[in-house]
Structures are given as C-alpha cells and as structure tokens.
Enzyme design. Structure first.
Site, mmCIF file in Angstrom:
data_model
loop_
_atom_site.group_PDB
_atom_site.id
_atom_site.type_symbol
_atom_site.label_atom_id
_atom_site.label_comp_id
_atom_site.label_asym_id
_atom_site.label_seq_id
_atom_site.Cartn_x
_atom_site.Cartn_y
_atom_site.Cartn_z
ATOM 1 N N GLU A 202 37.440 42.930 -0.157
ATOM 2 C CA GLU A 202 38.709 42.411 0.337
ATOM 3 C C GLU A 202 38.448 42.022 1.788
ATOM 4 O O GLU A 202 38.265 42.872 2.652
ATOM 5 C CB GLU A 202 39.813 43.472 0.267
ATOM 6 C CG GLU A 202 41.175 42.856 0.526
ATOM 7 C CD GLU A 202 42.188 43.794 1.138
ATOM 8 O OE1 GLU A 202 43.381 43.496 1.070
ATOM 9 O OE2 GLU A 202 41.805 44.825 1.722
ATOM 10 N N ASP B 86 38.607 51.443 -6.320
ATOM 11 C CA ASP B 86 38.945 50.981 -4.974
ATOM 12 C C ASP B 86 38.163 51.846 -3.992
ATOM 13 O O ASP B 86 38.152 53.074 -4.114
ATOM 14 C CB ASP B 86 40.454 51.147 -4.741
ATOM 15 C CG ASP B 86 41.050 49.983 -3.972
ATOM 16 O OD1 ASP B 86 40.490 49.639 -2.917
ATOM 17 O OD2 ASP B 86 42.065 49.431 -4.426
ATOM 18 N N ASP C 254 50.415 57.753 -13.844
ATOM 19 C CA ASP C 254 49.265 58.660 -13.775
ATOM 20 C C ASP C 254 48.133 58.191 -14.698
ATOM 21 O O ASP C 254 48.275 57.216 -15.441
ATOM 22 C CB ASP C 254 49.698 60.094 -14.103
ATOM 23 C CG ASP C 254 50.547 60.161 -15.362
ATOM 24 O OD1 ASP C 254 50.190 59.478 -16.347
ATOM 25 O OD2 ASP C 254 51.583 60.861 -15.367
ATOM 26 N N ASP D 77 53.920 56.428 -16.560
ATOM 27 C CA ASP D 77 54.034 57.857 -16.251
ATOM 28 C C ASP D 77 54.013 58.655 -17.541
ATOM 29 O O ASP D 77 54.885 58.480 -18.389
ATOM 30 C CB ASP D 77 55.357 58.070 -15.485
ATOM 31 C CG ASP D 77 55.632 59.539 -15.237
ATOM 32 O OD1 ASP D 77 54.675 60.336 -15.272
ATOM 33 O OD2 ASP D 77 56.814 59.881 -15.009
ATOM 34 N N ASP E 221 57.267 62.825 -14.157
ATOM 35 C CA ASP E 221 57.581 63.113 -12.749
ATOM 36 C C ASP E 221 57.970 61.847 -11.981
ATOM 37 O O ASP E 221 58.165 61.881 -10.767
ATOM 38 C CB ASP E 221 56.421 63.839 -12.046
ATOM 39 C CG ASP E 221 55.173 62.969 -11.914
ATOM 40 O OD1 ASP E 221 55.176 61.821 -12.443
ATOM 41 O OD2 ASP E 221 54.194 63.420 -11.296
ATOM 42 N N ASP F 61 38.173 47.807 0.125
ATOM 43 C CA ASP F 61 39.373 47.592 0.919
ATOM 44 C C ASP F 61 39.023 47.119 2.336
ATOM 45 O O ASP F 61 38.180 47.734 3.010
ATOM 46 C CB ASP F 61 40.119 48.938 0.984
ATOM 47 C CG ASP F 61 41.520 48.827 1.520
ATOM 48 O OD1 ASP F 61 42.361 48.231 0.839
ATOM 49 O OD2 ASP F 61 41.774 49.349 2.622
ATOM 50 N N HIS G 195 48.761 44.082 -5.391
ATOM 51 C CA HIS G 195 49.766 45.067 -4.966
ATOM 52 C C HIS G 195 50.279 44.804 -3.555
ATOM 53 O O HIS G 195 51.164 45.518 -3.091
ATOM 54 C CB HIS G 195 49.152 46.459 -5.059
ATOM 55 C CG HIS G 195 48.016 46.638 -4.093
ATOM 56 N ND1 HIS G 195 46.826 45.926 -4.236
ATOM 57 C CD2 HIS G 195 47.889 47.371 -2.974
ATOM 58 C CE1 HIS G 195 46.038 46.238 -3.219
ATOM 59 N NE2 HIS G 195 46.641 47.110 -2.453
ATOM 60 N N ASP G 196 49.719 43.823 -2.858
ATOM 61 C CA ASP G 196 50.181 43.500 -1.497
ATOM 62 C C ASP G 196 50.956 42.190 -1.454
ATOM 63 O O ASP G 196 51.385 41.762 -0.381
ATOM 64 C CB ASP G 196 48.976 43.345 -0.545
ATOM 65 C CG ASP G 196 48.197 44.631 -0.373
ATOM 66 O OD1 ASP G 196 48.803 45.709 -0.444
ATOM 67 O OD2 ASP G 196 46.967 44.544 -0.163
#
Ligand code: GLC
Length: 563
Positions: free
Chosen positions: A254, A98, A29, A21, A25, A199, A329-330
């Site tokens: 994917e 992605d 990013d 970050d 916030d 995806d 990430h899954d």
C-alpha cells in the site's frame, strides 16, 4: 511477460470486524469467515486479503497492533485462524495477511519499553525527538488530524505518529527493528500463509533531518513528505532477500504517494522488492479543490479517472504489475461515488464499473459487499461517525478551520471510511444476517433490498456478474496479459478501451452518463464474440449505449490492427 499465479488471480478483501459474526457479540470473527468460504468459492475468487486480525486495542480497528503473533480476542483464537487457513487451502483459496509495520500500537511491548526512559534496549525503536523551543520538532500533521507528534512526560520527548497517537511510528533505520519485523514475518510464513499486503509501506523511511513539510489544508505540514523516503527501497530489498524470496508469496504494497517511476521500483518484474502496489491517484480525483483535503461531495470525474488509469496501464506494462481496485476499507462505496445508487441505476452502474475495472491489466481486488453493489450509508449527523479519521476531521475542521458543520457533514458523509465498514449484508433478516447481537456499527438500512441471499437467488444479479467477470479472466490470457489502448480519450462520458495480444483483441465499452450515447464499434469487433454485457435485449450492433450500459467484445479473427 513472465506468467505467475498472482497475476492470474482475483483477490477478495475481508474486513473481519464487519464480515460475519459467529458468536453474537456484534463483531465479525474468524469462524464467521470460515462459514462463508463456500460463498467466496462460488464467487470464484482465488485469494483472500484479510485486514488485520492481530491483538489490538482497536483505536484504528486493528491497524494498531499490540502483538503481531496473537489473534484479536473478539476475532477468535490462533486455532480458529489455523482452521480458516487450512479450510481455505482445501478449497483452493489462498490467504494474504495484512502487515502493519510502519507503526505499532502504543500498547505494544516494544513501545511500552521504549517510552520508559532514554536508555532501555528499545529506546531507539521509535522516532523520539527533543522539543524544539518548547514545541513539536517539526510541523508535520497526522493523517488523522492534529500534530504528528505527541509529547511524553516520562522521556521529556516527542514521538512521531503519522496516524493516531496510539500508533507510534517504528524507526526503520534501527537494524534491530528490521530484525524483529523480518523474524515475525518469517514465523507467519512458516504457518503457511500466502502473502502480505503491506500497510502504508511507502512511509517507513522518513526524510533525512525530518524537515518541515508544505502545509496541507492550512493547518499542518503534509505527512506525505514521508512517502518514498531515502531508504525505502533498500529496506524492501532487504526484506525480500531475508524473507519474501524464501517463500512462494504474493506481496502488495500500500504505497500512498507512489508515482509511476517509484512504482517501477517497488513492483519491478525483476522481483527484487514486491509483486505489485496500490496507487491512490485515481481515488484522489474527487478530493476538495477549495480546501485541499479529501472531504467533498464531488462525484469521481470520469475523464481524469480514465486518463489516470490509462497512464498506469501503459506505464507499468511489461515493467511492473498493477493492482486494480476502486474499493477497500478506506474508500466510500464505488457505486455511490462513481456510479448511481438510485433504485433505477444501482445495479446497472455497479456492473458497468466492474466491467471497466476487471478487463484491465493487473490483479483485481474486490472489497466485501462490492459484489453486491452495497452503497454508502445515509449519515444524518456527525455523532453517527465511528471512524477516528472522520470523527477527528469533523472536530478539527469545525473548530480550527471554522467550517460550518452543516456544510462539512455531507462532505464527510460522502467520503467517510465508515461507508465501507457497515456490516456485510447477507440477508433480509434482522441485522442483515451479520449478527444475532447488536452490530458494532449500524447496518445500512437498505439491507432488506440489497443482500447476498437475494442476489444469489437471481441470475441477473450483480453477484453473478462479478462471478462471470472472474471466470472470464480465469479463462483468458488476453484479459490477464494483453496490452492496453485507451480509445476516445477525450470523451468525458464514454470509457472505451482495447486490450490486445498479437492475434486477439478485446473491446471494452461503457457509458458512464445518464443519457443514451451513440457508439458503434468497428466491424471486426461487431463480428466477434460478446463476452459480457450488463443489459439484456440490447446489442452493440444497435450503435447506441444506454445510461451505464457496458459490454465486452472479443475479436478472434486473428486480424487486429496493432496500436
Ligand atoms: C492504511 C490502512 C488504514 C489505516 C492506516 C494506518 O492506510 O489501510 O485503514 O488506518 O493505514 O495503519
């Protein structure tokens, strides 16, 4: 076998929300990513796969896109993206985007128009169906619990959403949908991006007549019935003709539910569809046998794992191309899932796992933090889950299946996608150096011990081990293109295999148990070169493998016996 850059590359996946970050916030990013390009360059990766950075209401953290051509506000601006792309290119790093086109967000203008009435221009952009006897059109469940159908008062119809109800599925049978998707892709290509990770692309063509599916976990029909549907290869060939083949890209699908036979179509070396696929058989082996769902405290079992990976190594050799991954990430963190995340074995077992994966044939993917051996989060209560998959599963399974919360909690904790999404651990400073604000998801409390700064300061760290694995691949045709042979196929603790070309061969040996095992490689390997080893002061000649010990030997004598 045809040689190409994407077969010789190592990919690093960034989940931007949790990477770095730059503005305090609490959300990662694009400028945060820019500030870490030198770190990635040092690791030695070739390609970044960026999880979605597009405008999104974030029901599923960006996998619900409301505008494919705008950048999510929290992540920055299009100028920031262009700067990231050009700085990455200057450093010789490519960027793969992605592409989430099985569904959009319900806040996408296409859906807003589509849901208005049954006659508008976009009315047929999604899968709308009339109620059947006052109910959902079929029994399909959503991948995120509940029915896959949502009733819409305005149209008096249901729309299909294989994921959350804020992710309506696009109707790929409509040629206008395909036109829109392909021209959007074309505009990204013109910006200079280097490829797409697609995806759930195996789900875009739904079975004819949308029939009921076999029950999954006792509640709803399995949405997996949509995998590898009747027109998926036709659509991908069209995408290839109209967009992909016109650019120099790397493409990875994917493909939930993909089989070996299907993978040979998606990732055929004739180049008619995609370059490679992600298959999921190996990351489904530790699912729950009692209930038929993914939630379980089981460790990943080695014997079926190595047999499965071997099946894919042999099955695609010379015909298609493998992606090599254990983390994304899954998925929960692999060191907790397959290795041992105790202080004693965390680093050694992480290196052991990496050795096995990075010496195979295919393109390796590293997920942020994997190179530091980041581990699972110590969840203590269901309120701590942020991810909608975990949150929904917990309430559905306790309420409808009447599973005891105290039994379910450790199962969801072990498999929750949140494990992968805690902030990247950069340093021992507050919030692991990820943000100066309040992180959107708590930092793993182990960041004071496990962080990049510490690992960069120590030459025997997991980071430098990954760096070495990557550089070995970059300098070896044998690692990239060699054939594969599984040795000791029935041993439930040792993972040993051979890679070979006509005149060179590698032996990869690893002990996945917590006891010492006897193992002495054949003489021609012992006489070869030790390429990498995760334990100092030991030698393959000793004929023993310590817990989680792993090494790679190369025989360059020119005499190898062929399998
Ligand atoms: C893919 C993504 C996952 C997302 C889902 C719906 O499986 O990897 O994160 O939730 O698709 O887009």
């Amino acid at each position: 076998m045809k040689k190409t850059w994407w077969k010789e590359s190592v990919v690093y996946q960034i989940y931007p929300r949790s990477f770095c970050d730059s503005d305090g916030d609490g959300i990662g990013d694009l400028n945060g990513i820019r500030s870490k390009l030198d770190y990635l360059k040092k690791l030695g990766i070739d390609v970044i796969w960026l999880s979605p950075i597009y405008q999104s209401p974030n029901d599923d953290n960006g996998y619900d896109i409301s505008d494919y051509e705008k950048i999510m506000k929290e992540f920055g601006t299009m100028e920031d993206f262009e700067a990231l792309l050009s700085e990455a290119h200057e450093k010789g790093i490519k960027i793969v985007m992605d592409l989430v086109v099985n569904h959009t967000s319900d806040e996408h203008r296409w859906f807003i128009e589509s849901r208005r009435d049954r006659e508008n221009e976009k009315s047929d952009f999604y899968l709308w169906r009339d109620p059947v006897s006052g109910h959902e059109p079929n029994n399909w469940g959503s991948c995120f619990s509940g029915s896959a159908w949502q009733y819409d008062e305005g149209r008096g119809q249901y729309y299909l959403h294989l994921f959350s109800k804020k992710q309506p599925d696009l109707n790929w049978e409509n040629p206008k949908v395909r036109d829109e998707v392909f021209s959007m892709m074309e505009r990204w290509c013109e910006k200079g991006i280097d490829g797409f990770r697609m995806d759930v692309i195996s789900l875009i063509s739904k079975p004819e007549g949308l029939p009921d599916a076999p029950l999954r976990g006792g509640l709803y029909g399995d949405p997996g019935i949509c995998a590898n549907g009747p027109h998926v290869h036709e659509y991908l060939k069209e995408m290839n003709r109209r967009v992909l083949s016109r650019h120099e890209l790397m493409t990875v699908g994917e493909t939930a539910g993909v089989t070996l036979e299907e993978a040979k179509k998606y990732a055929n070396s004739d180049g008619s569809e995609l370059n490679m696929v992600f298959q999921f058989e190996h990351v489904s082996l530790d699912g729950n046998r009692d209930y038929g769902f993914k939630w379980s405290t089981e460790k990943m079992p080695l014997l079926p794992l190595k047999k499965n990976l071997a099946k894919w190594q042999l099955g695609l050799d010379g015909v298609a191309w493998n992606s090599l991954f254990l983390c994304n990430h899954d998925q929960p963190r692999i060191v907790s899932r397959l290795g041992n995340d105790s202080a004693e074995y965390r680093e050694r077992s992480a290196k052991c796992i990496a050795t096995i994966l990075h010496m195979m044939q295919g393109t390796p993917y590293i997920y942020q933090g994997e190179e530091l051996a980041m581990s699972n989060y110590p969840f203590k209560s269901p309120e701590e889950f942020k991810d909608l998959e975990s949150v929904n599963a917990y309430s559905e399974l306790t309420e409808k299946l009447k599973l005891e919360g105290s039994k379910l909690l450790p199962m969801i904790a072990a498999k929750s996608r949140d494990n992968a999404r805690t902030p990247m651990q950069w340093s021992a400073e507050e919030n692991a150096g990820f943000t100066s604000g309040k992180p959107w998801i708590p930092v793993n409390p182990n960041y004071r011990e496990i962080n990049a700064e510490e690992e960069l300061s120590r030459s025997d760290s997991v980071f430098y081990y990954y760096q070495k694995l990557i550089s070995l691949r970059h300098s070896s045709e044998l690692i990239v293109y060699g054939h594969f042979e599984l040795l000791l196929p029935e041993d439930p603790e040792l993972f040993v295999y051979r890679r070979y070309l006509p005149d060179r061969e590698l032996l990869v040996a690893a002990n996945f148990s917590e006891r010492e095992r006897e193992y002495l490689p054949e003489e021609r390997f012992l006489a070869g070169e030790l390429l990498i080893h995760n334990m100092e002061g030991r030698s393959p000649q000793g004929g023993r493998l310590a817990p989680y010990e792993a090494y790679v030997l190369e025989n360059r004598s020119g005499v190898c016996h062929d399998a």
